[in-house]
Write an enzyme that holds these catalytic residues in place. Structure first.
Site, PDB file in Angstrom:
ATOM      1  N   LYS A   1       8.966 -17.096 -11.340  1.00 49.92           N
ATOM      2  CA  LYS A   1       8.237 -15.820 -11.624  1.00 49.92           C
ATOM      3  C   LYS A   1       6.999 -16.383 -12.607  1.00 49.92           C
ATOM      4  O   LYS A   1       7.179 -17.324 -13.317  1.00 49.92           O
ATOM      5  CB  LYS A   1       9.270 -14.943 -12.581  1.00 49.92           C
TER       6      LYS A   1
ATOM      7  N   LYS B   1     -11.149  -3.956  18.917  1.00 50.43           N
ATOM      8  CA  LYS B   1      -9.663  -4.416  19.009  1.00 50.43           C
ATOM      9  C   LYS B   1      -9.266  -4.144  20.391  1.00 50.43           C
ATOM     10  O   LYS B   1      -7.996  -4.143  20.853  1.00 50.43           O
ATOM     11  CB  LYS B   1      -9.059  -3.981  18.070  1.00 50.43           C
TER      12      LYS B   1
ATOM     13  N   ASN C   1       0.963  -1.280   0.038  1.00 49.47           N
ATOM     14  CA  ASN C   1      -0.010   0.098   0.001  1.00 49.47           C
ATOM     15  C   ASN C   1       1.023   1.212  -0.009  1.00 49.47           C
ATOM     16  O   ASN C   1       2.070   1.191  -0.124  1.00 49.47           O
ATOM     17  CB  ASN C   1      -1.094   0.149   1.116  1.00 49.47           C
TER      18      ASN C   1
ATOM     19  N   LYS D   1     -13.494   0.109  15.469  1.00 49.59           N
ATOM     20  CA  LYS D   1     -12.203  -0.520  15.594  1.00 49.59           C
ATOM     21  C   LYS D   1     -11.747  -0.509  17.006  1.00 49.59           C
ATOM     22  O   LYS D   1     -10.989  -1.569  17.426  1.00 49.59           O
ATOM     23  CB  LYS D   1     -11.336  -0.116  14.547  1.00 49.59           C
TER      24      LYS D   1
END
Ligand code: CTP
Length: 398
Positions: free
Chosen positions: A288, A341, A209, A337
């Protein structure tokens, strides 16, 4: 960070003396009141006028100069300094200070100093390795002076070895650690995660990301400057590891999970700023993958949620702070969250808000706790890191 601080730079006779102009300039930019003292030998390498222009203060070279603008300058400077850096420290100046010799402006100012005194020896490698010089360094360390070890490299004398003055930015970081911040996290152990994980598809490709690690690195650095014992577990980034921080580099979400679990047990505070992959390829190809069809699918499986696992095994007194990156319904999603969590705080940011999110030097955070939320305006990531640490301390949980 150095506004209102008086920093004294003591420069002795070594070729690296020229680098101190940069150090002085960097300190001035950080707001410090910089005073420079040069030995007579140092003036052969760089002139006092250079420092006077950079610092707007008189550069001292002679204890008996009657034109000086302070009352008994060597005592005044020594006792009012917030930090004293002697760099480059020649073999001669090390020997003098280690033996209490005070026969010039620099050495007479060191003796009355009450502040942290940092000494950065720099000289030819054979001089550096000489047992007399080594003994003097050990002796100075035993008296409470902090010795900044010289770097290795190609030296002006054409020898290669230990004796180089560390880079200017490193010397400034030593000063910032010594007096840049109140040590309100002294004795606390803080674990920070930062950066993106990489989930391998084959030996060539991976899923990741846009996280650069800047926010987590800022938290780690600020906590270090505030006196904490910091461990930073970082995905691959291009940022240099912060000085005085135990930095561990990992690649995948699994690596980060293992590293975090092995360090989490005895931490007072854990800040999870890393952008961990939520999914990884079910299998990683050994070779690959060649292109064949016009489309291809990669089957993904969920990674372990590190933060959730930390919440499940949270110790009494441990403070757990997560981050939440959203593009919509930021507060609701982040609160969910926080609950799910078992967090004490979550720092939410909305990627769509100008000045927030990945890569930039600023962020716009909302610090959410069970009983409230605090919206911070746009600020540098370092300032935001500081505010986040303030909020953790204000909660009084630790
Ligand atoms: N996190 C984690 N382990 C994961 C995924 C996320 O520890 N496998 C942590 C992140 O480090 C962050 C927090 O969980 O502190 C929230 O991450 P975020 O990506 O905003 O949310 P997710 O919980 O992954 O949920 P979603 O992607 O659905 O928004």
């Amino acid at each position: 960070m150095l506004t209102g601080k008086r920093i004294v730079l003591g420069i002795s006779g070594g070729i690296a003396a020229y680098k101190m102009a940069n150090v002085a300039s960097m300190l001035v930019k950080l707001g410090a009141d910089v005073h420079v003292i040069m030995t007579e030998a140092a003036t052969h390498f760089i002139t006092p006028e250079t420092f006077e222009v950079l610092t707007k203060n008189r550069c001292y070279t002679d204890t008996f100069d009657r034109g000086m603008d302070m009352h008994v300058p060597h005592v005044t400077l020594g006792t009012t300094a917030d930090c004293f850096l002697i760099a480059p420290a020649s073999a001669d100046i090390l020997g003098k200070i280690a033996n209490g010799i005070a026969d010039d402006m620099l050495t007479t100012t060191v003796l009355p100093a009450k502040c942290p005194v940092l000494i950065a020896p720099s000289m030819n490698v054979h001089m550096y390795e000489n047992p007399i010089v080594q003994d003097n360094m050990r002796k100075l360390a035993s008296y409470g002076y902090e010795i900044i070890e010289a770097d290795c490299g190609f030296l002006a004398c054409r020898d290669t070895g230990k004796g180089k003055l560390p880079p200017e930015k490193d010397l400034v970081e030593y000063i910032l650690r010594a007096c840049g911040k109140t040590k309100d996290l002294q004795g606390k152990k803080i674990l920070v995660t930062a950066g993106a994980t990489k989930e391998a598809i084959d030996p060539v490709r991976y899923i990741t990301n846009h996280s650069t690690g800047k926010m987590g690195y800022a938290v780690a650095r600020m906590a270090m400057l505030r006196g904490a014992d910091v461990t930073l577990i970082s995905g691959e980034t291009t940022i240099d590891a912060p000085m005085f921080v135990n930095t561990i580099r990992v690649k995948s979400a699994k690596d980060m999970f293992d590293a975090v679990m092995s360090y989490s047990e005895n931490q007072d505070i854990i800040v999870k700023a890393a952008a961990v992959a939520d999914y990884r390829p079910v299998s990683t190809a050994d070779e690959k993958i060649k292109k064949n069809d016009s489309t291809m699918n990669i089957e993904l499986e969920k990674t372990d949620d590190i933060l959730k696992a930390l919440g499940e095994r949270k110790k009494a007194g441990q403070f757990l702070c997560g981050f939440s990156m959203e593009t919509e319904n930021m507060i609701e999603n982040s609160r969910a969250k926080l609950e799910k969590k078992n967090l004490d705080m979550i720092a939410a940011n909305n990627l769509k808000v100008a000045g927030a999110g990945f890569a930039g030097d600023t962020n716009v955070l909302t610090l959410i706790t069970k009983d409230g939320q605090c919206e911070l305006p746009m600020m540098s990531k370092e300032e935001a890191a500081d505010r986040l640490l303030d909020e953790i301390l204000n909660r009084g949980v630790i």
